[in-house]
Design a protein around this motif. Structure first.
Motif, PDB file in Angstrom:
ATOM      1  N   VAL A 134       0.774  -1.104  -0.011  1.00  0.00           N
ATOM      2  CA  VAL A 134       0.018   0.127  -0.033  1.00  0.00           C
ATOM      3  C   VAL A 134       0.987   1.418   0.150  1.00  0.00           C
ATOM      4  O   VAL A 134       1.567   1.315   0.754  1.00  0.00           O
ATOM      5  CB  VAL A 134      -0.902   0.004   1.368  1.00  0.00           C
ATOM      6  CG1 VAL A 134      -1.743   1.155   1.276  1.00  0.00           C
ATOM      7  CG2 VAL A 134      -1.712  -1.222   1.178  1.00  0.00           C
ATOM      8  N   LYS A 135       0.553   2.360  -1.044  1.00  0.00           N
ATOM      9  CA  LYS A 135       1.495   3.460  -1.056  1.00  0.00           C
ATOM     10  C   LYS A 135       0.336   4.480  -0.813  1.00  0.00           C
ATOM     11  O   LYS A 135      -0.480   4.506  -1.352  1.00  0.00           O
ATOM     12  CB  LYS A 135       2.146   3.451  -2.334  1.00  0.00           C
ATOM     13  CG  LYS A 135       3.119   2.411  -2.476  1.00  0.00           C
ATOM     14  CD  LYS A 135       3.660   2.442  -4.021  1.00  0.00           C
ATOM     15  CE  LYS A 135       4.719   1.546  -4.188  1.00  0.00           C
ATOM     16  NZ  LYS A 135       5.163   1.374  -5.568  1.00  0.00           N
ATOM     17  N   GLY A 136       0.711   5.735  -0.225  1.00  0.00           N
ATOM     18  CA  GLY A 136       0.238   6.989  -0.319  1.00  0.00           C
ATOM     19  C   GLY A 136      -0.563   7.254   0.862  1.00  0.00           C
ATOM     20  O   GLY A 136      -1.514   8.179   0.928  1.00  0.00           O
ATOM     21  N   ASN A 137      -1.016   6.369   1.626  1.00  0.00           N
ATOM     22  CA  ASN A 137      -1.700   6.435   2.856  1.00  0.00           C
ATOM     23  C   ASN A 137      -1.191   7.201   3.933  1.00  0.00           C
ATOM     24  O   ASN A 137       0.021   6.997   4.403  1.00  0.00           O
ATOM     25  CB  ASN A 137      -2.363   5.176   3.299  1.00  0.00           C
ATOM     26  CG  ASN A 137      -1.297   4.440   3.913  1.00  0.00           C
ATOM     27  OD1 ASN A 137      -0.483   4.038   3.680  1.00  0.00           O
ATOM     28  ND2 ASN A 137      -1.721   3.681   5.170  1.00  0.00           N
ATOM     29  N   ASP A 138      -1.859   8.400   4.723  1.00  0.00           N
ATOM     30  CA  ASP A 138      -1.471   9.085   5.778  1.00  0.00           C
ATOM     31  C   ASP A 138      -2.055   8.685   6.914  1.00  0.00           C
ATOM     32  O   ASP A 138      -1.642   8.505   8.069  1.00  0.00           O
ATOM     33  CB  ASP A 138      -1.261  10.447   5.314  1.00  0.00           C
ATOM     34  CG  ASP A 138      -0.487  10.823   4.260  1.00  0.00           C
ATOM     35  OD1 ASP A 138       0.542  10.211   4.083  1.00  0.00           O
ATOM     36  OD2 ASP A 138      -0.754  11.695   3.702  1.00  0.00           O
ATOM     37  N   THR A 196     -14.759   5.584  12.945  1.00  0.00           N
ATOM     38  CA  THR A 196     -15.659   6.579  12.600  1.00  0.00           C
ATOM     39  C   THR A 196     -16.278   5.915  11.204  1.00  0.00           C
ATOM     40  O   THR A 196     -16.151   4.720  10.818  1.00  0.00           O
ATOM     41  CB  THR A 196     -14.592   7.633  12.189  1.00  0.00           C
ATOM     42  OG1 THR A 196     -13.871   7.202  11.080  1.00  0.00           O
ATOM     43  CG2 THR A 196     -13.874   8.202  13.308  1.00  0.00           C
ATOM     44  N   GLN A 197     -16.907   6.817  10.586  1.00  0.00           N
ATOM     45  CA  GLN A 197     -17.551   6.764   9.409  1.00  0.00           C
ATOM     46  C   GLN A 197     -16.953   7.652   8.080  1.00  0.00           C
ATOM     47  O   GLN A 197     -17.493   7.659   7.192  1.00  0.00           O
ATOM     48  CB  GLN A 197     -19.004   6.729   9.283  1.00  0.00           C
ATOM     49  CG  GLN A 197     -19.696   5.526  10.262  1.00  0.00           C
ATOM     50  CD  GLN A 197     -21.076   5.903  10.235  1.00  0.00           C
ATOM     51  OE1 GLN A 197     -22.073   7.019   9.837  1.00  0.00           O
ATOM     52  NE2 GLN A 197     -21.868   4.956  10.837  1.00  0.00           N
ATOM     53  N   ILE A 198     -15.758   8.004   8.556  1.00  0.00           N
ATOM     54  CA  ILE A 198     -15.183   8.919   7.696  1.00  0.00           C
ATOM     55  C   ILE A 198     -14.287   8.105   6.494  1.00  0.00           C
ATOM     56  O   ILE A 198     -13.744   7.454   6.887  1.00  0.00           O
ATOM     57  CB  ILE A 198     -14.140   9.928   8.419  1.00  0.00           C
ATOM     58  CG1 ILE A 198     -15.025  10.651   9.245  1.00  0.00           C
ATOM     59  CG2 ILE A 198     -13.392  11.090   7.426  1.00  0.00           C
ATOM     60  CD1 ILE A 198     -14.083  11.597  10.315  1.00  0.00           C
ATOM     61  N   THR A 199     -14.672   8.559   5.308  1.00  0.00           N
ATOM     62  CA  THR A 199     -13.932   7.937   4.238  1.00  0.00           C
ATOM     63  C   THR A 199     -13.069   9.046   3.445  1.00  0.00           C
ATOM     64  O   THR A 199     -13.508   9.362   2.421  1.00  0.00           O
ATOM     65  CB  THR A 199     -14.784   7.155   3.422  1.00  0.00           C
ATOM     66  OG1 THR A 199     -15.684   8.054   2.701  1.00  0.00           O
ATOM     67  CG2 THR A 199     -15.750   5.991   3.852  1.00  0.00           C
ATOM     68  N   PRO A 200     -11.806   9.067   3.909  1.00  0.00           N
ATOM     69  CA  PRO A 200     -10.850  10.014   3.119  1.00  0.00           C
ATOM     70  C   PRO A 200     -10.225   9.696   2.144  1.00  0.00           C
ATOM     71  O   PRO A 200      -9.763  10.761   1.219  1.00  0.00           O
ATOM     72  CB  PRO A 200      -9.898  10.084   4.361  1.00  0.00           C
ATOM     73  CG  PRO A 200      -9.681   8.969   4.855  1.00  0.00           C
ATOM     74  CD  PRO A 200     -11.281   8.438   5.004  1.00  0.00           C
ATOM     75  N   ILE A 201     -10.344   8.418   1.507  1.00  0.00           N
ATOM     76  CA  ILE A 201      -9.756   7.972   0.196  1.00  0.00           C
ATOM     77  C   ILE A 201     -10.489   8.427  -0.888  1.00  0.00           C
ATOM     78  O   ILE A 201     -11.768   8.025  -1.173  1.00  0.00           O
ATOM     79  CB  ILE A 201      -9.571   6.407   0.278  1.00  0.00           C
ATOM     80  CG1 ILE A 201      -8.629   6.247   1.495  1.00  0.00           C
ATOM     81  CG2 ILE A 201      -8.925   5.990  -1.067  1.00  0.00           C
ATOM     82  CD1 ILE A 201      -8.291   4.831   1.706  1.00  0.00           C
ATOM     83  N   VAL A 202     -10.159   9.176  -1.740  1.00  0.00           N
ATOM     84  CA  VAL A 202     -10.997   9.635  -2.937  1.00  0.00           C
ATOM     85  C   VAL A 202     -10.525   8.831  -4.374  1.00  0.00           C
ATOM     86  O   VAL A 202     -11.211   8.992  -5.265  1.00  0.00           O
ATOM     87  CB  VAL A 202     -10.699  11.248  -3.099  1.00  0.00           C
ATOM     88  CG1 VAL A 202     -11.367  11.972  -1.918  1.00  0.00           C
ATOM     89  CG2 VAL A 202      -9.380  11.560  -3.387  1.00  0.00           C
ATOM     90  N   ALA A 203      -9.319   8.290  -4.358  1.00  0.00           N
ATOM     91  CA  ALA A 203      -8.870   7.489  -5.435  1.00  0.00           C
ATOM     92  C   ALA A 203      -8.159   6.585  -5.059  1.00  0.00           C
ATOM     93  O   ALA A 203      -7.177   6.616  -4.279  1.00  0.00           O
ATOM     94  CB  ALA A 203      -8.536   8.595  -6.527  1.00  0.00           C
ATOM     95  N   ALA A 204      -8.257   5.416  -5.762  1.00  0.00           N
ATOM     96  CA  ALA A 204      -7.292   4.262  -5.585  1.00  0.00           C
ATOM     97  C   ALA A 204      -6.986   3.530  -6.878  1.00  0.00           C
ATOM     98  O   ALA A 204      -7.472   3.450  -8.034  1.00  0.00           O
ATOM     99  CB  ALA A 204      -7.990   3.232  -4.811  1.00  0.00           C
TER     100      ALA A 204
END
Length: 146
Positions: A48-52, A107-115
């Protein structure tokens, strides 16, 4: 003409030779007795790359739920899991959607906008590139974007 070697040195050298030789024999025997699988290329891992913010475990669990997990394998253009067989391009699309729906734990927060999901058919390594965006976060249960 003869080289003088003490008896204890000779014993140590013979033991070292036996250890090296037995190690080589065991390595060969384990290779020779391993079962060859006609199943295809097994899934060897997920990178996995790019996750903060979203943890690696959450993204890898989403990938495992889609079918990219240990025990699954790629046979031609098909991903074969223990439960079903899915065309590889469909499995990649499902993985993209699953990764984009991955939430921050608790949480129910989905911060990933593209994969972007890439599968190496020769090694079985799955690479996931993730883009997180916190400028527009949609939170379930609230009206609008916050």
């Amino acid at each position: 003409m003869f080289i003088k070697i003490r008896r204890d040195t000779l014993i140590i050298l013979l033991l070292a030779f036996l250890l090296i030789f037995s190690g080589r024999v065991m390595t060969y025997m384990s290779y020779a007795s391993s079962t060859t699988s006609d199943q295809g290329v097994p899934i060897s891992g997920v990178i996995v790359k790019g996750n903060d913010i979203v943890p690696l475990d959450s993204i890898k669990n989403s990938m495992a739920n889609v079918g990219f997990r240990s025990g699954s394998y790629i046979q031609g253009d098909t991903l074969v899991t223990s439960k079903r067989q899915v065309p590889l391009n469909e499995a990649i699309d499902n993985a993209k959607q699953a990764v984009m729906l991955t939430t921050i734990p608790g949480t129910q927060i989905t911060p990933i906008v593209a994969a972007d999901v890439e599968v190496d058919n020769s090694t079985g390594i799955v690479t996931v590139n993730v883009i997180e965006d916190f400028s527009n976060i949609y939170i379930k249960g609230l009206n609008g974007t916050y």
